[in-house]
Every structure is written in structure tokens, then in C-alpha cells.
Design a protein around this motif. Structure first.
Motif, short mmCIF file in Angstrom:
data_model
loop_
_atom_site.label_atom_id
_atom_site.label_comp_id
_atom_site.label_asym_id
_atom_site.label_seq_id
_atom_site.Cartn_x
_atom_site.Cartn_y
_atom_site.Cartn_z
N HIS A 164 56.19 51.40 55.89
CA HIS A 164 56.33 50.65 54.65
C HIS A 164 56.28 49.15 54.92
O HIS A 164 56.73 48.67 55.97
N ARG A 165 55.78 48.40 53.97
CA ARG A 165 55.66 46.96 54.12
C ARG A 165 57.03 46.31 54.27
O ARG A 165 58.04 46.81 53.75
N GLU A 166 57.05 45.18 54.98
CA GLU A 166 58.29 44.44 55.17
C GLU A 166 58.19 43.02 54.62
O GLU A 166 59.10 42.22 54.78
N ARG A 167 57.08 42.72 53.94
CA ARG A 167 56.81 41.36 53.49
C ARG A 167 57.55 41.01 52.21
O ARG A 167 57.61 41.80 51.27
N VAL A 168 58.15 39.83 52.18
CA VAL A 168 58.68 39.24 50.96
C VAL A 168 58.21 37.79 50.92
O VAL A 168 57.74 37.24 51.92
N ALA A 169 58.33 37.16 49.77
CA ALA A 169 57.91 35.76 49.64
C ALA A 169 59.10 34.85 49.88
O ALA A 169 60.09 34.89 49.15
N SER A 170 59.00 34.03 50.92
CA SER A 170 60.05 33.05 51.19
C SER A 170 59.86 31.82 50.31
O SER A 170 58.81 31.66 49.67
N ASP A 171 60.85 30.94 50.31
CA ASP A 171 60.72 29.68 49.56
C ASP A 171 59.53 28.88 50.09
O ASP A 171 58.81 28.24 49.31
N GLU A 172 59.32 28.93 51.40
CA GLU A 172 58.19 28.22 52.01
C GLU A 172 56.86 28.83 51.54
O GLU A 172 55.91 28.09 51.25
N ASP A 173 56.79 30.16 51.44
CA ASP A 173 55.57 30.82 50.96
C ASP A 173 55.25 30.39 49.53
O ASP A 173 54.10 30.10 49.19
N ILE A 174 56.28 30.36 48.70
CA ILE A 174 56.09 29.99 47.30
C ILE A 174 55.60 28.55 47.19
O ILE A 174 54.71 28.22 46.38
#
Length: 358
Positions: A164-174
Motif C-alpha cells: 500500500h502507498r505511504e505517500r502524503v502531502a507535506s507542507d513543503e509539497d503543498i
């Protein structure tokens, strides 16, 4: 022997009895608009399943399946796209009788070695497995209609799907997404790329699915809640989605665009996905591979907005130390009926968990 009779409403019914495996007879009937169609169907019934499977191609079978089965489904658009792709494959020219387990295994091997359209990686095992599921359903339809006796997908080992994926959007990504789209996040979006980023940020704030999010209408809005009707949800269960102050701000900005009747009316499933991938890659947030095309780092997907919200909501509040939402409240917000499925969306890193153990 099948019979034909004209019905009171002017159509033509083909009727008769089929002999079942247990020796009992089962009545059948099928209605047609014209007598010629009814006669043709009646004549086909006299042909054995073996003869039919030697003359019918997969492409022809798919046409019939789309007409009789896919057209009745809520997901008909997505399923028809997959079936039409199968019709363009060289597999579609084969007759039903020529299919074996090995035919399907060869198809799997070939598909896994093909490049994904408009992407740098290969077709994923999950994509192939979805195709196999639909293909198996098509053959089951053929068996039910006595067009063949065998489902060649049965007994074939499916490709192993990745973890399963482990990716989330961090503040830096946003922040990178905002910069790549040229949007500050606090003014009205100026183009559809910025609108796609706004939709992603809204998903991060609410945990809503992309399909549900794009259907939001003005009539759904409450003070701090979205009232989502059952027909608009994946699970066919109505629910209320709580809105944070940031989620309300994003909605207010998008509403300035005055799309009707949907608030995110400038987007659909296709351009939402295309635009988000474009801005994601421009921001340097796409997937990373080594020289052997092995995935080193997951790219950010639109659907990760849902996991971003779930992870944040289930994590401890810095002031209280308790999760922002308990499990049941989180499930109500995201619309999950199976808590095991909800678990997939909790993606706190090991480093974050280690901090709590101190």
C-alpha cells in the motif's frame, strides 16, 4: 426448440426451455423489437456452445457485454473505457474457443512490459488486475449466455500488487504545488491548473474522494458541513462532511468562478488527473526510479489528499495529545464502512511515531 410470439406491445418474444446440469428445465425468454431479430436469435440457440465459441470474437462479445451489462452500471463510463481498450488489443481478434489459461498469462506478461501512456513507468500490476477482473466478468457473461463453456481467466495467477502507498502531502509539497501552478492559495484560481490544485487542497482538508469532490453543488452547503447525497458517493450512503476553516476558504474562492451547478465545474475526472500530474511533475513531486526502473520514491497522486487528511486527523493534537478525530468519527468523515480499509489511509512515518514514544 425455441418459439416466437408477438407481444401485446408489438415486440417479439423468443421463449423456450434450457436443460440444466441437474437435469431440470429452466424457462427462458428474450424480447426483440423486430421479428427478424427474434428469428436470428432463435436460430443461434440451435447452434451448440462449442460452435458459437469458434465463431464469436472477444471484440464482438465485448460489444454485447457493454450493451447489456456495462450500460446498467453506475461506473459505466470507466468500465467502457477499459473494455474499449481491450477491444483495440490484438487479443480481441481471437475467437472465444481459442482462449486458454496460457493466452491470459501471455497477455499479463505483455501488458506488464508495456509503457504506461504519457508516463515514464510501466503498466502497473494493479492496472492489469483490474483488466483481468473485467475480462473474467465478460467471459462469465458468455458462459451465462451459452456462448462458451470456459472462463480462461479462472486459475490464472494474478500479478502481485505492490505494498500500500505511504505517500502524503507535506507542507513543503503543498508549497511546491502552489509555486508550480503560480497560485498563492488565497486568491481566486485563474486557470484550470490552479483549480486542480485547489481541489487537491480541499481533499487534504476534508478527506473527500475525487469523484465526490467534483460533484459538489451549491445546494449541498450547510454552515460548516457538506450534505453529500447517497447517489454521489462511492458507497451509495449519504453522509455529512465537516468543513474546516481552510476548507471553507477554498470553497469560497472556487465559488467566485461561478461554475454551475457544480462548484468545481471546470474539472472532470480526465482533466483533473491530467492537470494535477502536470503540475506535480513541474513541482518535482513525481515518482523516482533507478536505472532498472525500480521505484525509489513514490510520486504524489491526487488520491493522496485523502490519506493526507486521514493521517493528520488520526495524529495527536499538539495541545491535547489526543487524536484530532477518533476512529469512528474519522470513518464517518471519509465514508469508510470497513475500518481495515481506513487503516490504509493512515500513513504516519516511523520517525513521527518514534517521537511519540519518547
Amino acid at each position: 426448440m425455441a418459439g416466437i410470439r408477438k407481444t401485446p406491445c408489438g415486440t417479439y418474444e423468443v421463449y423456450g426451455y434450457r436443460l440444466q446440469a441437474d437435469g431440470n428445465k429452466q424457462r427462458f425468454s428474450k424480447t426483440f423489437k423486430t421479428r427478424s431479430e427474434a428469428r436470428r436469435f432463435s436460430a443461434e440457440l440451435e447452434i451448440s456452445a462449442e460452435e458459437r465459441s469458434s465463431s464469436i470474437t472477444l471484440a464482438a462479445l465485448i460489444d454485447e457485454y457493454i450493451s447489456e451489462v456495462t450500460s446498467q452500471k453506475r461506473s459505466k463510463r470507466t468500465e467502457e473505457i477499459r473494455l474499449r481498450r481491450l477491444q483495440r488489443d490484438k487479443l480481441a481478434a481471437k475467437t472465444l474457443s481459442s482462449f486458454t489459461n496460457r493466452t491470459i498469462e501471455n497477455y499479463i506478461e505483455r501488458r506488464l512490459s508495456e509503457r504506461a501512456k504519457n508516463r515514464d513507468n510501466y503498466i502497473s500490476p494493479s492496472t492489469v488486475n483490474r483488466e483481468l477482473t473485467i475480462l473474467s466478468d465478460v467471459f462469465q457473461f458468455a458462459i451465462k449466455n451459452e456462448l462458451t463453456d470456459v472462463n480462461p481467466c479462472r486459475g490464472v495467477e494474478k500479478p502481485r500488487e505492490p505494498e500500500h502507498r505511504e505517500r502524503v502531502a507535506s507542507d513543503e509539497d503543498i508549497e511546491k504545488l502552489l509555486q508550480a501552478s503560480g497560485w498563492d492559495g488565497h486568491t481566486v484560481p485563474k486557470n484550470k491548473m490552479q483549480l486542480a490544485v485547489a481541489a487537491f487542497l480541499f481533499s487534504c482538508q476534508t478527506g473527500m474522494r475525487a469523484g465526490e469532490l467534483l460533484k459538489i453543488e451549491y445546494s449541498w452547503l450547510g454552515d460548516n458541513v457538506l450534505h453529500v447525497p447517497a447517489e454521489a458517493t462511492k458507497t451509495l450512503s449519504r453522509r455529512d462532511v465537516a468543513l474546516s476553516a481552510r476548507a471553507r476558504e477554498i470553497l469560497k474562492l472556487v465559488m467566485e468562478l461561478e461554475y454551475e451547478p457544480r462548484i468545481f465545474g471546470g474539472l472532470n475526472d480526465h482533466n483533473r488527473d491530467t492537470l494535477f500530474r502536470k503540475v506535480r511533475d513541474r513541482a518535482g513531486l513525481g515518482p523516482e526510479y533507478d536505472s532498472q526502473n525500480r521505484l525509489i520514491k513514490e510520486g504524489l497522486n491526487f488520491h493522496d489528499g485523502r490519506a493526507t487528511f486521514a493521517t493528520w486527523a488520526a495524529s495527536p493534537d499538539p495541545e491535547t495529545g489526543a487524536p484530532r478525530l477518533d476512529v469512528l468519527a474519522l470513518a464517518r468523515q471519509t465514508g469508510h464502512k470497513d475500518l481495515k480499509m481506513l487503516q490504509r489511509y493512515y500513513r504516519a512515518s516511523a520517525e513521527e511515531i518514534a517521537k511519540r514514544l519518547k
